[in-house]
Design an enzyme around this catalytic site. Structure first.
Site, PDB file in Angstrom:
ATOM      1  N   HIS A 182      28.170 -61.974 -16.432  1.00 12.10           N
ATOM      2  CA  HIS A 182      27.182 -61.035 -15.902  1.00 12.10           C
ATOM      3  C   HIS A 182      27.654 -60.522 -14.543  1.00 12.10           C
ATOM      4  CE1 HIS A 182      23.415 -59.507 -14.227  1.00 12.10           C
ATOM      5  NE2 HIS A 182      22.975 -59.434 -15.484  1.00 12.10           N
ATOM      6  N   GLU A 185      27.100 -53.012 -18.718  1.00 11.02           N
ATOM      7  CA  GLU A 185      26.133 -52.917 -17.628  1.00 11.02           C
ATOM      8  C   GLU A 185      26.804 -52.282 -16.405  1.00 11.02           C
ATOM      9  OE1 GLU A 185      24.752 -56.739 -16.311  1.00 11.02           O
ATOM     10  OE2 GLU A 185      26.770 -57.507 -16.068  1.00 11.02           O
ATOM     11  N   SER A 209      18.889 -50.808 -15.608  1.00 13.17           N
ATOM     12  CA  SER A 209      17.589 -50.159 -15.384  1.00 13.17           C
ATOM     13  C   SER A 209      16.945 -49.697 -16.690  1.00 13.17           C
ATOM     14  CB  SER A 209      17.737 -48.979 -14.414  1.00 13.17           C
ATOM     15  OG  SER A 209      18.091 -49.438 -13.125  1.00 13.17           O
TER      16      SER A 209
END
Length: 241
Positions: free
Chosen positions: A84, A156, A202
């Site tokens: 991540h 991401e 988002s």
């Protein structure tokens, strides 16, 4: 680093109705709580995919503060996020380290959710695809074709996480499509089409459906918008509406 054990238990109980609806519509739904909450959330809602946020590639040893694959599997946890952006940014995790974790997970029949994405500086410099390609090639190096389809890849863009500045569906689709091309080069078209590619950045109830309409976006890795049960439910409702 959200939700105490009590808060996570309440969320898990409230999510049972959500996962029942999700099953009816063929939608996979999951969460990745802290290590402290994994066992309770899994027991309170067995239909919810419960993933760890991280793990170590060794099965035991002198690695203070780490969690091993056997520890997770004993709790019934077979998924984990790997790489991540916050782990990369705050803990210095490299794609090479992620690779060791992914190979260990696949050897133990676990599902890695491998994250990739570029910073704002890299995005503005026009090198998004070069960054993402390297992350994919390094992170998935040595993965055999018979295990590759088990992997989930999450794109991401770091510049859109928690900033409210989300990538447009066109940008997200372009990069996710590019990821599919890289996976095709590595594993062949059949396997590449079986690998699920998620978009994270988002994602909110009011835009999740637009992202999931895109050809190469198979799902979403949701951050802040998944923290309340109402928002969680609304996202599912908007997907299946």
């Amino acid at each position: 680093m959200n939700k105490t054990l009590k808060e996570a238990r309440n969320f898990a109980k409230a999510s049972v109705e959500i996962t029942n609806v999700a099953k009816e519509h063929g939608v996979d739904v999951g969460v990745a709580p802290t290590f402290l909450c994994l066992e309770d959330v899994h027991k309170l809602n067995p239909d919810l995919i419960v993933a760890a946020q991280n793990l170590h590639y060794e099965d035991h040893g002198a690695y203070t503060g780490e969690i091993s694959i056997p520890m997770l599997k004993e709790l019934g946890i077979t998924w984990s996020i790997i790489g991540h952006s916050e782990r990369r940014q705050y803990n210095g995790e490299s794609s090479l380290l992620c690779n060791r974790k992914i190979l260990a997970m696949l050897d133990n029949d676990m599902v890695p959710v491998y994250c990739c994405g570029e910073t704002l500086e890299e995005y503005e410099s026009g090198i998004t695809k070069a960054i993402v390609r390297d992350q994919i090639r390094i992170g998935l190096a040595g993965v055999s074709t018979d295990k590759a389809s088990k992997i989930v890849v999450a794109y991401e863009p770091i510049w859109s996480i928690g900033t409210g500045k989300n990538a447009s569906k066109e940008i997200a689709e372009e990069v996710c499509g590019f990821i599919r091309d890289v996976l095709t080069d590595m594993f062949g078209a059949t396997i590449a089409n079986e690998i699920r590619i998620l978009y994270g950045g988002s994602v909110k109830p009011n835009n999740i459906k637009d992202y999931l309409k895109e050809k190469d976006i198979d799902g979403a890795l949701v951050g802040g918008a998944s923290l309340t049960i109402d928002s969680f439910k609304t996202m599912l409702d908007n997907i299946i509406d």
